[in-house]
Each structure stands twice: as structure tokens, then as C-alpha cells.
Motif scaffolding. Sequence first.
Motif, mmCIF file in Angstrom:
data_model
loop_
_atom_site.group_PDB
_atom_site.id
_atom_site.type_symbol
_atom_site.label_atom_id
_atom_site.label_comp_id
_atom_site.label_asym_id
_atom_site.label_seq_id
_atom_site.Cartn_x
_atom_site.Cartn_y
_atom_site.Cartn_z
ATOM 1 N N TYR A 36 -57.812 89.267 9.100
ATOM 2 C CA TYR A 36 -57.218 90.608 9.184
ATOM 3 C C TYR A 36 -56.576 90.825 10.551
ATOM 4 O O TYR A 36 -55.431 91.294 10.651
ATOM 5 N N SER A 37 -57.282 90.468 11.623
ATOM 6 C CA SER A 37 -56.766 90.658 12.985
ATOM 7 C C SER A 37 -55.532 89.801 13.232
ATOM 8 O O SER A 37 -54.543 90.255 13.828
ATOM 9 N N LEU A 38 -55.567 88.547 12.765
ATOM 10 C CA LEU A 38 -54.420 87.660 12.952
ATOM 11 C C LEU A 38 -53.207 88.178 12.189
ATOM 12 O O LEU A 38 -52.069 88.077 12.660
ATOM 13 N N ALA A 39 -53.449 88.758 11.017
ATOM 14 C CA ALA A 39 -52.348 89.348 10.238
ATOM 15 C C ALA A 39 -51.701 90.486 11.009
ATOM 16 O O ALA A 39 -50.466 90.612 11.032
ATOM 17 N N LEU A 40 -52.513 91.320 11.671
ATOM 18 C CA LEU A 40 -51.951 92.419 12.473
ATOM 19 C C LEU A 40 -51.106 91.877 13.624
ATOM 20 O O LEU A 40 -50.039 92.416 13.937
ATOM 21 N N ILE A 41 -51.598 90.790 14.231
ATOM 22 C CA ILE A 41 -50.849 90.180 15.334
ATOM 23 C C ILE A 41 -49.518 89.639 14.839
ATOM 24 O O ILE A 41 -48.467 89.816 15.476
ATOM 25 N N LEU A 42 -49.537 88.995 13.669
ATOM 26 C CA LEU A 42 -48.311 88.420 13.109
ATOM 27 C C LEU A 42 -47.324 89.498 12.685
ATOM 28 O O LEU A 42 -46.108 89.341 12.814
ATOM 29 N N LEU A 43 -47.823 90.612 12.170
ATOM 30 C CA LEU A 43 -46.949 91.719 11.771
ATOM 31 C C LEU A 43 -46.361 92.418 12.983
ATOM 32 O O LEU A 43 -45.231 92.911 12.935
ATOM 33 N N ASP A 44 -47.148 92.467 14.061
ATOM 34 C CA ASP A 44 -46.669 93.090 15.288
ATOM 35 C C ASP A 44 -45.601 92.225 15.959
ATOM 36 O O ASP A 44 -44.584 92.722 16.455
#
Length: 703
Positions: free
Chosen positions: A389-397
Motif C-alpha cells: 500500500y505504501s509503495l503504491a502511494l509512492i508510485l502514484l505520487d
Amino acid sequence: MIILTLLLGIYAQNNINELLKEWEIHIEQSSIESQQTFQDILYQFKDEIPKQYQSRFFRLYGQYIFYGLENENTIDYARALYYFKKSSDLGDINSQFYVSLMTYLHLDGSYNIYSNLKTESQLFRYVKEKYQSISLIDLYFSAIQGFDQSSVAMGYRHLKGIGVNQNCSNSALFYLPVLEEFANQPIKAKYIRENRQVAKALYDSNFYMNYELDIFEHAQIFENLNLITHESAQEVKQLAFSFYYGLNGLRRNFTKAYQLYQKLYDQLNDKESGIRVAQMNIEKLGVDKPNYQLALEILNKIQTKNQEFQGKIYNALGYIYFKGLGVQQDIIKAQDYFRKSADLQNNDGQFNLGSLYMLPSTIQRERNQQKGVQLIEKAATSGHAMAQYSLALILLDGVDLFYSCDLAAALLHASSSRGPWADVLKTANYLFQQEQYAQSLSKYFEAGYSGFLMAIQNAAVVMEQYDAFYYNALHFSNVQDRLNEDPVYKITGYNNDAFSYLYQDYLQFATQSTLHELLQLDSFELNGVLQYRFLKQCAGEKEAICHIKLGDYYYNGKYEEVNFQKSYQHYKKALEGQLIDAMKAHVYFNLGLMYALGYGVNVNRTKSMEIFELSISSYSLIPILPVNAQVQIIDFWVNVYKQIDKTGIEQFLDVNYLELAKYLIDTVEECLIENSQAIVNISVGSVIVILFGWRLKLINQYN
């Protein structure tokens, strides 16, 4: 008195609410206890179902049927759909999910329709496309109103392009709110950050429960067991594990899990159980008041060379110092413990250390985003849901790392697979192990719709190898009859046509379809009932063929009771339209019979003879015979039929045998005079009738 009445009303309402909660739990677990709870609730609703309970109760009753808790051998999907639709119409967003699911999987009976239509027909295209559009609308409205399971299903649809355009941004849009809610609440976060043991149990293999263990029986034996021996330790630990994760058909219960783990540690000094006791105190799971000193004492006391255990200990100690639980907060000490845990490949330690590196710098500690992302990515690769979940937020950012919407959506999907909706898959696996294939299939349907690929595979295996379900077993035609015997339906007192309620959209579309398309439905697996409804509509448009079909239906009592008056009316209307000769002959012949036998009209021998003559003139039954001879033969056999119907075949032949034989001989002579070519047809027919009658007469005499 007024106060007493109010108090009694409040007590009764609370009692019903508690019963509904209890029933919901039993339904989720597919427990047989749901049947008794249902009877208790039904007793409360013996007179009527209060409006404030209707939407929830109808939904729970739909689930009760859908999961096979009513009858473990068969599942009545038609009745389940009826109650889901009733609940959905009352605004229940959970029911919208189930209506969407059943429409998407053709469990609404649409398969029985379009499978018998030609692919180029307009009705086929409508039915084929409807399951996508209608199911999507229900699912979408359920998702935007906050039903997490629908949001997850919508995220999966956009991720894979199922019924919608594949779009990673839209997929993330549905996944993110659900995961954010869970990530920010400690207890809920437990669902999406479990370690690899649960992931392995659920996703690495089909039907993972292959051990011989009656988990419910063991639960009763070991829950209150005071003394645990080394021989029983493994089974007790397995039971504690099942309670902790909600596996093997048991509902997640941290309190029971903690009690069992504590006994294992206190009595047998089991290190794994001791680590779990410490962890549950730290995370406030299964305890009224967390004992941080006990947790610290256990973690410092355990000496082990087991890398997995030691990684968990270091991570737990790091968390204690990071939060300052029972000790002075020390971020540097916490970071050191997290590093030790990460070095031992503990994915919780990797995620926590990575998260620390991502935080802003302080006097004691520097920020290192590159290291932080590497550690979070490493934890995500090992299956750590919070890391995904955290890595997905980083990738979306796209600020601290490259932007990748596709990868982010895939990570969000993987992370979401650890939510509470995964309990459905757990229960499905348990039911399969118990050889309750039909019930497990419904659970697999639901889990698969939420995006669990393993559930989809398992559902296919169950359908193929265990004969759990066939689409031709969907009985929608007589759903009204089954509802009339339904205890809930009896309470509601609904008088509406259930079949029309379920198929209202198809019936509305019938007016846009061609007559040829509607007539194709005569043999499909709904036993023609839907076609019968279609024909009633097109008969209103004065279509002659539709009137003929309806006349036949009422004449034979095919879909309703025999009604000769209605049959007569439809036959008469059919003759007002355009019909080919064979169809006219058919209508005239049946009308002639009705006048001859007094079916729906008064007996009129002259009228029947006239109509029989019209039938023969339109389409001759025996072309080689003159019309008057054919009419006489028909009239004779009609009278024979009336006498046989009145007296029985044996008595008729006993009394009228010689008269019958004489009449046939006279007919042969008349036919020979009129047309010598008729001799073969008439003589053969006469011989057969005479021999058959003689045989019956001999049998009667013998008896």
C-alpha cells in the motif's frame, strides 16, 4: 403504563438487533446455528416485519439462501435474488453487491435465455450485454456509498478491464479510500498487514486445508483446557492460530487466541507462543489492558537461534521503543532494533525501518528516501500488505520514486486481498474441506468477484469435478410457487408477481424484439414461462401467431390452469389476423373440438361439423378423401372419445364393438366408391383398430 410499554418496546428492539447480529455472524461463518437463529427471529416477526428491519433482514435472508444454509444439497438462487432485490430496493448497499454479483454470473437466469437465442438477434445482444451494464451500475452505486467489498470489486474491474475500460487511475481511485481507512485504524490494519503465513495459506495453493482436523470439535475441547501437555501442544497451537487469523471456518477471536497462547507459554515455555503473547499486549489485541512490562520481560527473556523468531523479537522491541510503551521513547534504539530485524529478513522490520527513513530528518537521525523506498519495496515483494500500500502511494505520487500508475494499481490490488473480505475465501476453503460443495461454490463466487484469482480457479474446479452446479438447474419458472411456501414471504403478504418482478427489464424489452426471436424461447430451460409472458405482450399488439400459442397454452394448461374460455377467445382473435393455411387448420380443428365436446362453449354438433369442414378445407388431414368423408370420420371419433371418456375404454368396446366394426366397414365401402386410392389407408387403419379392439375384448372376457 406508558413508560412500561416504552421500556418493553426498547427491550424487544434490542433483542431483535442482537439476534440479527448473531445471525449475521453465523451466516458469515456458514454455521448450522444460523438455522436456529433464523427460527428465533422468525418468531419475533410472526405477525409482520417492522419497516426498520426489512432491508437488513431481507439481505440476511438472501445470504442465508445464497450460502446454502437453508438446504445444503441445493441452493435456490432465484429466491435468493428475489430477496436481494427487495433489500436493494429498500436501499441496502450490501444487497446491491449481491444483485450485481448474481447478474454478472448469470445467476439471475439470463443464461437460460440467451443460450437459446441466435447470436445475431436483438434480444440476444440485449441479454448478453445486460449482465455487464446492470451489474456494473449496482456495483458502482454500492461502492460510492461506502460498501468496501464493492469498492474492491470495482477496483479489480478497472484493473483488469472487466466490463469497463482498463484504467489504472480508476482502479486506484476505488482501492485507495478502502485501504486508507484500514491503514489508519490499528485493529483494521491487522487485516492488511498480516505476515506471509496467511498469504501462503490462502494464495499459494488450492484448497490448502488437507489435514484431518475437526476444528470445531477441537475448539470445544481445548478452549477451556487448563492443563496442556506436549502431546496436545501442536493442536492447541493450531487452534490458537485459527482463532487469531480467522481460519478454518472459525471467526477471528483475539481473546480466545491470547488465552491459548498464554497457556502454551506459561505451561510449556513455548517460544513462538511467548512472542505472540508479547506482540498481542503491544498491539492491544485480546487483552482488556495491555501489559507492556510483561511483553518486554518475555521478549528479553527468550533466547533462540531461530532466525524467524529472533526477527520478530527485534521488531517488537523496536516498536516498544518507537512508541515508548512502558519505557522511555527512544527513536535511535528503535531504529537499531528495526535494522536488526530487517537484517534477519523480517518484513515487518523492513517496513518499519523503511518508514523511519522516509520521515523528516531530526537532530538524531537523517532522512534517507532512497534507502527507505528500497526497504519498503523489499517488504512489499515478500507480501507485506502495508508495504505494498505504501509503495503504491509512492508510485502514484512520483516524487520520491518514478511514477507508475499500472504498478501502483497492481500493488493496491495485492494489498486489498488481505482485507476482511478474504474471510469469505477462508470459509469457502473450509466448506470445501467439509465436502459441502454447493455452499463452498457460493462463497467462491463471492470471493472471485472481489478479485481473488484463486477463488475463481477453485470455483471452476468445484463446478467441473464435483457437480455442484449447472445453469440448467436454475429454476426461475416456478419461483412463485416456491415463494408461496416461503415462511418470510408468507409474513410479508406480497401479492405481486415474483416472476415479473425478477424479469421486469426483459419483459419491457420484449416489445422491441421480433416475434421470431420470442418464439425461439419455446424450449429454453425456464420451461417457456418467460416466452409465455412475452407472448401475452405481443398478443396485445394483435399478433395472430401469439394468439394461437396462447390459445394452445390455455387449452393444454401448460403454464396456467386449463382455461377453455380464454383459449376460445385467443383462437378467435388469431383468425382475425394473417395466418398460413396449416395454422388456420390447427385453430379451426381445436375450435371444432371445443364445440363438439363443450369445452368453453355450449355443445353444438352442427357448428362443430361446419368448423371441422373449414379446418379440412384449409389444410386437409387426408388429402385423398373427400371433405365430407373426413368430417364424418372426425365426427365419429369425437363421439367415440366422448363415450370412452364417460364409460372407459373396456366398457365402451364391450358394448359398442360390433357397431364400431360395422361403421368402419361401411366407411371403407364409401371410400372405395368415392376414391379407390383410399383403400390402402382406410383398410389398414380399420384392421388396426379392429384387431386392437378384439384384443381388449378378449382380455376383458378373460378377466
